[in-house]
Design an enzyme around this catalytic site. Structure first.
Site, PDB file in Angstrom:
ATOM      1  N   CYS A   2      -7.766   2.196  10.572  1.00 46.31           N
ATOM      2  CA  CYS A   2      -6.983   3.168   9.536  1.00 46.31           C
ATOM      3  C   CYS A   2      -5.717   3.755  10.624  1.00 46.31           C
ATOM      4  CB  CYS A   2      -8.028   4.508   9.502  1.00 46.31           C
ATOM      5  SG  CYS A   2      -7.455   5.925   8.899  1.00 46.31           S
ATOM      6  N   GLU A 107      -4.102   1.649   3.392  1.00 47.02           N
ATOM      7  CA  GLU A 107      -4.270   0.372   4.145  1.00 47.02           C
ATOM      8  C   GLU A 107      -3.154  -0.488   3.550  1.00 47.02           C
ATOM      9  OE1 GLU A 107      -6.015  -0.148   6.661  1.00 47.02           O
ATOM     10  OE2 GLU A 107      -7.461   1.146   6.681  1.00 47.02           O
TER      11      GLU A 107
END
Length: 225
Positions: A2, A107
């Site tokens: 992340c 992402e």
């Protein structure tokens, strides 16, 4: 992993967690659309009086025992598979757990030589929380450096086509347990780190503007056309 996230609907956070904190902080919260490592972000922890507290912490864990604060530059994620065994994390997992509220996260999907950013969120919730750990290091000037790290896990079916890791999303009904400092057994704590259901998640490609952490606007989470 992340590497970026968004916090947009601040009011929902206050309603859900009955937060305390300094008046200066609580009165100056603004939406953030591109929170990156080394940035300060809003983090929810629980104090000794078992009150939920909102604080600003720097993303990138600097353990209290570390002599080099630059270690935080590379400690932005902790893997759920090893979080209970690695020296930097195992004690924090017992008593220094926190929630990182967000509206969504980014992402990057690799296609050939290109990396395409995707925005990922929940279909039925404006706010959800990522599992985090925090630590407090005393600086040379006597001030506290408060830092945090986000726990990641294997991707669910929504994330698999995009990336090989995803942040751990704490189910709303488990948020209180995650913050409960009286719960310190590693096995019990790790039971809270469940994969999030695929059918409640959504994802779509967004502009490459998100690649620059200095960019911060609502346009970053718009569907790329």
């Amino acid at each position: 992993m992340c590497g970026r996230f968004v916090l947009e609907d601040i009011d929902v956070v206050f309603t859900r967690f009955r937060l305390s904190g300094s008046e200066d902080l609580l009165g100056n919260i603004k939406p953030c659309y591109n929170i990156a490592p080394s940035h300060y972000a809003y983090v929810i922890s629980r104090n000794a009086r078992q009150e939920n507290r909102l604080e600003m912490m720097k993303w990138g864990l600097v353990p209290s025992w570390s002599k080099d604060p630059k270690i935080g530059n590379r400690m932005i994620n902790a893997r759920v598979e090893t979080v209970a065994t690695k020296p930097s994390f195992k004690n924090l997992l017992k008593k220094n757990r926190c929630l990182v509220p967000c509206s969504g996260f980014y992402e990057w999907k690799t296609i050939g030589t290109k990396k395409i950013p995707y925005y990922i969120g929940l279909k039925d919730s404006k706010i959800f929380c990522l599992a985090g750990l925090y630590d407090i290091r005393k600086e040379g000037d006597g001030k506290d450096l408060k830092t945090f790290i986000i726990i990641t896990t294997q991707p669910n079916n929504t994330l698999k086509p995009i990336h090989n890791r995803m942040p751990v999303i704490i189910h709303q009904e488990l948020e209180d347990q995650w913050l409960n400092t009286k719960l310190q057994n590693h096995d019990s704590v790790k039971q809270l780190l469940r994969p999030y259901p695929d059918d409640n998640m959504m994802s779509y490609a967004v502009s490459n503007e998100v690649n620059n952490p200095e960019n911060d606007s609502p346009q970053l989470i718009e569907l790329m056309r």
